[in-house]
Design a protein around this motif. Sequence first.
Motif, short mmCIF file in Angstrom:
data_model
loop_
_atom_site.label_atom_id
_atom_site.label_comp_id
_atom_site.label_asym_id
_atom_site.label_seq_id
_atom_site.Cartn_x
_atom_site.Cartn_y
_atom_site.Cartn_z
N ALA A 8 47.70 33.01 24.10
CA ALA A 8 46.24 32.88 24.13
C ALA A 8 45.74 32.71 25.56
O ALA A 8 44.74 33.33 25.96
N VAL A 9 46.48 31.93 26.36
CA VAL A 9 46.09 31.74 27.76
C VAL A 9 46.21 33.05 28.53
O VAL A 9 45.31 33.45 29.27
N THR A 10 47.31 33.76 28.30
CA THR A 10 47.54 35.04 28.99
C THR A 10 46.45 36.05 28.66
O THR A 10 45.96 36.77 29.54
N ALA A 11 46.03 36.06 27.40
CA ALA A 11 44.97 37.01 26.98
C ALA A 11 43.66 36.70 27.71
O ALA A 11 42.98 37.61 28.20
N LYS A 12 43.35 35.42 27.85
CA LYS A 12 42.11 35.04 28.55
C LYS A 12 42.20 35.42 30.03
O LYS A 12 41.25 35.94 30.62
N VAL A 13 43.35 35.17 30.62
CA VAL A 13 43.54 35.50 32.05
C VAL A 13 43.45 37.01 32.25
O VAL A 13 42.83 37.50 33.19
N ALA A 14 44.02 37.77 31.30
CA ALA A 14 43.99 39.24 31.41
C ALA A 14 42.57 39.78 31.31
O ALA A 14 42.26 40.84 31.86
N ALA A 15 41.68 39.02 30.67
CA ALA A 15 40.28 39.46 30.51
C ALA A 15 39.40 38.96 31.65
O ALA A 15 38.23 39.34 31.77
N PHE A 16 39.96 38.12 32.52
CA PHE A 16 39.19 37.54 33.61
C PHE A 16 38.94 38.58 34.70
O PHE A 16 39.84 39.34 35.05
N ALA A 17 37.73 38.61 35.22
CA ALA A 17 37.39 39.58 36.27
C ALA A 17 36.55 38.93 37.36
O ALA A 17 35.71 38.07 37.07
N VAL A 18 36.81 39.32 38.59
CA VAL A 18 36.04 38.86 39.74
C VAL A 18 35.72 40.08 40.60
O VAL A 18 36.56 40.96 40.75
N ALA A 19 34.48 40.16 41.09
CA ALA A 19 34.08 41.33 41.86
C ALA A 19 34.50 41.23 43.32
O ALA A 19 34.60 40.14 43.88
N VAL A 20 34.75 42.39 43.92
CA VAL A 20 35.13 42.46 45.32
C VAL A 20 33.90 42.80 46.14
O VAL A 20 33.11 43.65 45.75
N PRO A 21 33.70 42.15 47.30
CA PRO A 21 32.56 42.50 48.16
C PRO A 21 32.89 43.76 48.95
O PRO A 21 33.92 43.83 49.62
N THR A 22 32.03 44.79 48.88
CA THR A 22 32.33 46.02 49.62
C THR A 22 32.47 45.73 51.11
O THR A 22 33.24 46.38 51.81
N TRP A 23 31.75 44.70 51.58
CA TRP A 23 31.80 44.38 53.00
C TRP A 23 33.09 43.65 53.38
O TRP A 23 33.34 43.41 54.55
N GLY A 24 33.89 43.34 52.38
CA GLY A 24 35.12 42.58 52.64
C GLY A 24 36.35 43.45 52.85
O GLY A 24 37.39 42.95 53.28
N VAL A 25 36.26 44.77 52.58
CA VAL A 25 37.46 45.61 52.69
C VAL A 25 37.66 46.14 54.11
O VAL A 25 38.71 46.70 54.41
N GLY A 26 36.65 45.95 54.96
CA GLY A 26 36.82 46.27 56.38
C GLY A 26 37.21 44.99 57.10
O GLY A 26 36.98 43.88 56.58
N THR A 27 37.81 45.10 58.26
CA THR A 27 38.19 43.91 59.02
C THR A 27 36.93 43.17 59.46
O THR A 27 36.00 43.79 59.98
N PRO A 78 37.54 44.81 38.46
CA PRO A 78 37.02 46.12 38.01
C PRO A 78 35.69 46.52 38.63
O PRO A 78 35.26 47.66 38.48
N THR A 79 35.04 45.58 39.33
CA THR A 79 33.76 45.93 39.95
C THR A 79 33.72 45.51 41.41
O THR A 79 34.49 44.64 41.84
N CYS A 80 32.81 46.13 42.16
CA CYS A 80 32.59 45.71 43.54
C CYS A 80 31.09 45.45 43.71
O CYS A 80 30.25 46.00 42.98
N SER A 81 30.79 44.57 44.65
CA SER A 81 29.40 44.16 44.87
C SER A 81 28.90 44.81 46.16
O SER A 81 29.40 44.51 47.23
N PRO A 82 27.95 45.75 46.06
CA PRO A 82 27.49 46.46 47.25
C PRO A 82 26.45 45.68 48.04
O PRO A 82 25.79 44.79 47.51
#
Length: 430
Positions: A41-60, A95-99
């Motif tokens: 049950a814990v693994t299923a919840k963790v597998a469904a957890f999502a956090v967005a990536v900042p587009t401005w964070g992938v550059g140095t 699964p998402t990024c924040s522009p």
Amino acid sequence: MSYRIPDRLIAEENAKLGPMQAEDYAVLARRLERAGVDIGAVTAKVAAFAVAVPTWGVGTGGTRFARFPGLGEPRGIFDKLEDCATIHQLARATPTCSPHLPWDKVDDYRELTERAALLGVGFDAVNSNTFQDVDGQQLSYKFGSLAHSQKGVRDQAVAHNVECIDIGRKLGSKALTVWIADGSNFPGQFNFNRVFDWYLESMAEIYARLPAGWRVFIEHKLYEPAFYSTVISDWGTSLTAAEVLGPKACCLVDLGHHAPNVNIEQIVARLIRARRLAGFHFNDSKYGDDDLDTGAIDPFRLFLIFNELVDAGHRNAPSFDPAYMLDQSHNVTDPIESLMASAMETQRAYAQALLVDRDALAAAQDENDVMLAHRILKAGFIADVSPILAEARLRNGGAIDPIAVYRASNYRKIKAKERPAVAGSSSGIV
Ligand code: LRH
Ligand code: MN
């Protein structure tokens, strides 16, 4: 077609680590079973957890002193999407990024959304920017934007935010994040009341343009770039503004935007109770808004924040729908490695918080058995949930060890060839 890490490589690396992962997971399963916890049950919840990536964070990233660009820097939003997709391909939690606009502006948003879909990522909250002047801009934001003394500048800033909403609609976003740098460096420079009234007046115009189903996230920050007063400096001011504006306005908590040692987890509890928790910009810090990797400095604080979030879920807190995003600056690491590690650290804090025996904790709290209550809570934090995180990635088609696969892929070296460095390329912050 530009390089993408072959799924074959993920499978090969997982095959090497699979037997050890299975053993570690089974051992943890038995330990948790003894504590009455169903690891599945814990693994299923963790597998469904999502956090967005900042587009401005992938550059140095960098500081006012310097920025030391790395190899294969993204040259624009299309390169940034590739890197965001690679982070999700391996760690399966973003699964998402924040522009950020205008940094990620393009002429054809249909082409952008189609490319993103092809790469397997979507768009989260859009971030407006009235803390910099850009080419062709009429009026400067030197002395503020939405809270500027001159109506013309406020109108310009409102128009930019409305444009961000229009672009966000094309991208499939459902929220606008508004952080303003407006503030003062000298006592007397601002009248605290008039600037807040101008801010509320401007935000009301933006609020009125929110499409159905959208929210506006108000991001407070104690200081920087203003060093005497900041118009939206703390959660109290943010909450006051949200309550004045209406139910679509809520308060976004950037972990680095507080004075050292502020009890952020209690702020989170208060905003949840007020039904105005927008969500988070996760990062870590030791002094100021350091934008360091999430969980790198104070993982216990991150755990305590997720403890409040899991508790809210446990008691079905009304209007509880927080948006999770990372907001970091990667000055000395490969941004892709840092963002994968940070996404996994948010998952770790979530998994640890899921292990807390909430009924036993409540009973000990009611009895004022202080030591027992603390130990019940701490038991979640000291559990090594790494096998659960890896299992969740495996079940989602990711890598047991994302950073090992990333390094084995030579992705960065290959991108360095594909992306000839362009002078003055900047990921955003500096
Ligand atoms: C302000 C902030 C805000 C973003 C910016 C890049 O410090 O946290 O969320 O707009 O960083
Ligand atoms: Mn932020």
